[in-house]
Design a protein around this motif. Sequence first.
Motif, PDB file in Angstrom:
ATOM      1  N   GLY A 180       0.723  -1.179  -0.019  1.00 23.58           N
ATOM      2  CA  GLY A 180      -0.048  -0.075   0.103  1.00 23.58           C
ATOM      3  C   GLY A 180       0.711   1.350  -0.216  1.00 23.58           C
ATOM      4  N   ARG A 181       2.064   1.133   0.411  1.00 21.55           N
ATOM      5  CA  ARG A 181       3.078   2.606   0.581  1.00 21.55           C
ATOM      6  C   ARG A 181       3.630   2.702  -0.899  1.00 21.55           C
ATOM      7  NH1 ARG A 181       4.904   3.088   6.609  1.00 21.55           N
ATOM      8  NH2 ARG A 181       2.794   2.779   7.591  1.00 21.55           N
ATOM      9  N   ARG A 182       3.481   1.888  -1.789  1.00 21.46           N
ATOM     10  CA  ARG A 182       4.190   2.076  -3.241  1.00 21.46           C
ATOM     11  C   ARG A 182       3.263   3.183  -3.928  1.00 21.46           C
ATOM     12  NH1 ARG A 182       6.689  -3.342  -5.629  1.00 21.46           N
ATOM     13  NH2 ARG A 182       7.736  -4.170  -3.676  1.00 21.46           N
ATOM     14  N   TYR A 183       4.027   3.946  -4.850  1.00 18.12           N
ATOM     15  CA  TYR A 183       3.417   4.648  -5.711  1.00 18.12           C
ATOM     16  C   TYR A 183       2.428   4.223  -6.392  1.00 18.12           C
ATOM     17  CZ  TYR A 183       6.496   8.635  -4.959  1.00 18.12           C
ATOM     18  OH  TYR A 183       7.214   9.899  -4.653  1.00 18.12           O
ATOM     19  N   ALA A 184       1.031   4.378  -6.808  1.00 17.90           N
ATOM     20  CA  ALA A 184       0.147   4.174  -7.487  1.00 17.90           C
ATOM     21  C   ALA A 184       0.455   3.939  -8.991  1.00 17.90           C
ATOM     22  CB  ALA A 184      -1.385   4.771  -7.295  1.00 17.90           C
ATOM     23  N   ALA A 185       1.326   4.791  -9.055  1.00 21.75           N
ATOM     24  CA  ALA A 185       1.733   4.974 -10.880  1.00 21.75           C
ATOM     25  C   ALA A 185       3.106   5.534 -10.771  1.00 21.75           C
ATOM     26  CB  ALA A 185       0.832   5.950 -11.406  1.00 21.75           C
ATOM     27  N   ASN A 186       3.650   5.617 -11.934  1.00 21.35           N
ATOM     28  CA  ASN A 186       5.007   6.193 -11.852  1.00 21.35           C
ATOM     29  C   ASN A 186       4.960   7.599 -11.951  1.00 21.35           C
ATOM     30  OD1 ASN A 186       7.581   6.512 -12.551  1.00 21.35           O
ATOM     31  ND2 ASN A 186       7.826   6.416 -14.799  1.00 21.35           N
ATOM     32  N   SER A 187       4.763   8.392 -10.514  1.00 20.74           N
ATOM     33  CA  SER A 187       4.549   9.596 -10.476  1.00 20.74           C
ATOM     34  C   SER A 187       5.545  10.235  -9.338  1.00 20.74           C
ATOM     35  CB  SER A 187       3.119   9.727 -10.153  1.00 20.74           C
ATOM     36  OG  SER A 187       2.642   9.003  -8.992  1.00 20.74           O
ATOM     37  N   ARG A 188       6.850   9.830  -9.241  1.00 24.46           N
ATOM     38  CA  ARG A 188       7.694  10.306  -8.414  1.00 24.46           C
ATOM     39  C   ARG A 188       7.659  11.891  -8.241  1.00 24.46           C
ATOM     40  NH1 ARG A 188      10.647   6.394  -6.143  1.00 24.46           N
ATOM     41  NH2 ARG A 188      10.685   4.359  -7.218  1.00 24.46           N
TER      42      ARG A 188
END
Length: 329
Positions: A180-188
């Motif tokens: 759950g703590r990972r980015y939901a998309a490639n949006s750093r």
Amino acid sequence: MADLLFETDTNQIPAATRSGMLEMRDGRKLRYAVTQAAGRPLHGTVLLLHGRNECIEKYFETIADLAGRGLTVVCFDWRGQGGSSRMIRDAMRGHVDRFDDYASDLDQVFRDLVLPDCPPPFYILAHSAGALVSLLAAPVLANRVRRMVLVAPLLGLPGSPFGIKCIRIATRSLSLIGMGRRYAANSRYQVGGRPFAGNPLTSDPARYMRNIDIVRHQPQLGLGGPTVRWVSAALHAIDRVQHPDFIAGISIPTLIIAAGADSVVSTPAIERFATQLRNGALLTIDGARHEILQEADFYREQLLAAFDAFIPGSDEPENTTATEPAESL
């Protein structure tokens, strides 16, 4: 004192503003600002609740506008963003475990800051995710808030129902297996933000660059994309507030303002929701992008005119829709 706030040459701290940090029940701290009314007559207090990946500084212009209308303005950064406590080790990830945490923070802001120190009556002006939190908290706020204005509320995502269902299942499943703590998309996080061309937020280049400059000068106020858990929590909150029984329990007179050219949240979902409110009104501003309070004057002034007609107002709202074609500015 306003020493917790930051200003630039094009974005000055509003006059008569004080700031501080308010400790929540779980030990997290929220950064807040209170701006005294500058105009007369006095009309009470408005809570200005911004959306995801926003901060107090982004709303200095709107705070000054509201103060000039005789309103004391309370604005604070939600947990996990702006100058408030971040939620996980990677401070740039937009994370929350559940939207009830936001609603609980709003309740405590009322109890510890607004009710003791700010003049009634109380109103809410909320944008996007902040508007969703306002709806979620509406049953608790019913005896405190006289009226709400919700701008481009997060009540659905653009795309097909099948696609949204897949997102809901995927984010819930990933959260359950500890991702759950990972980015939901490639949006750093990017310090400079996106270029103005093609942005989905506003057609006003000056306001867009002003907001970009805030984070360029104070990168700690910025935020990257949402985590998997944040998206899952948002979709769960949307499902809750759209349940017929929940809608039936919303008694606060509410004006909902939708952006006709919104590609961030679903305008059709907003319009469907508004028709179900027993004490609600709808205004769709044709041509406006998602952040109407950051939009070109042509669109922004329509929103402020609707706000002035509704708050402090005493008449019950009626459903209306703006139908004039929008100009390109």
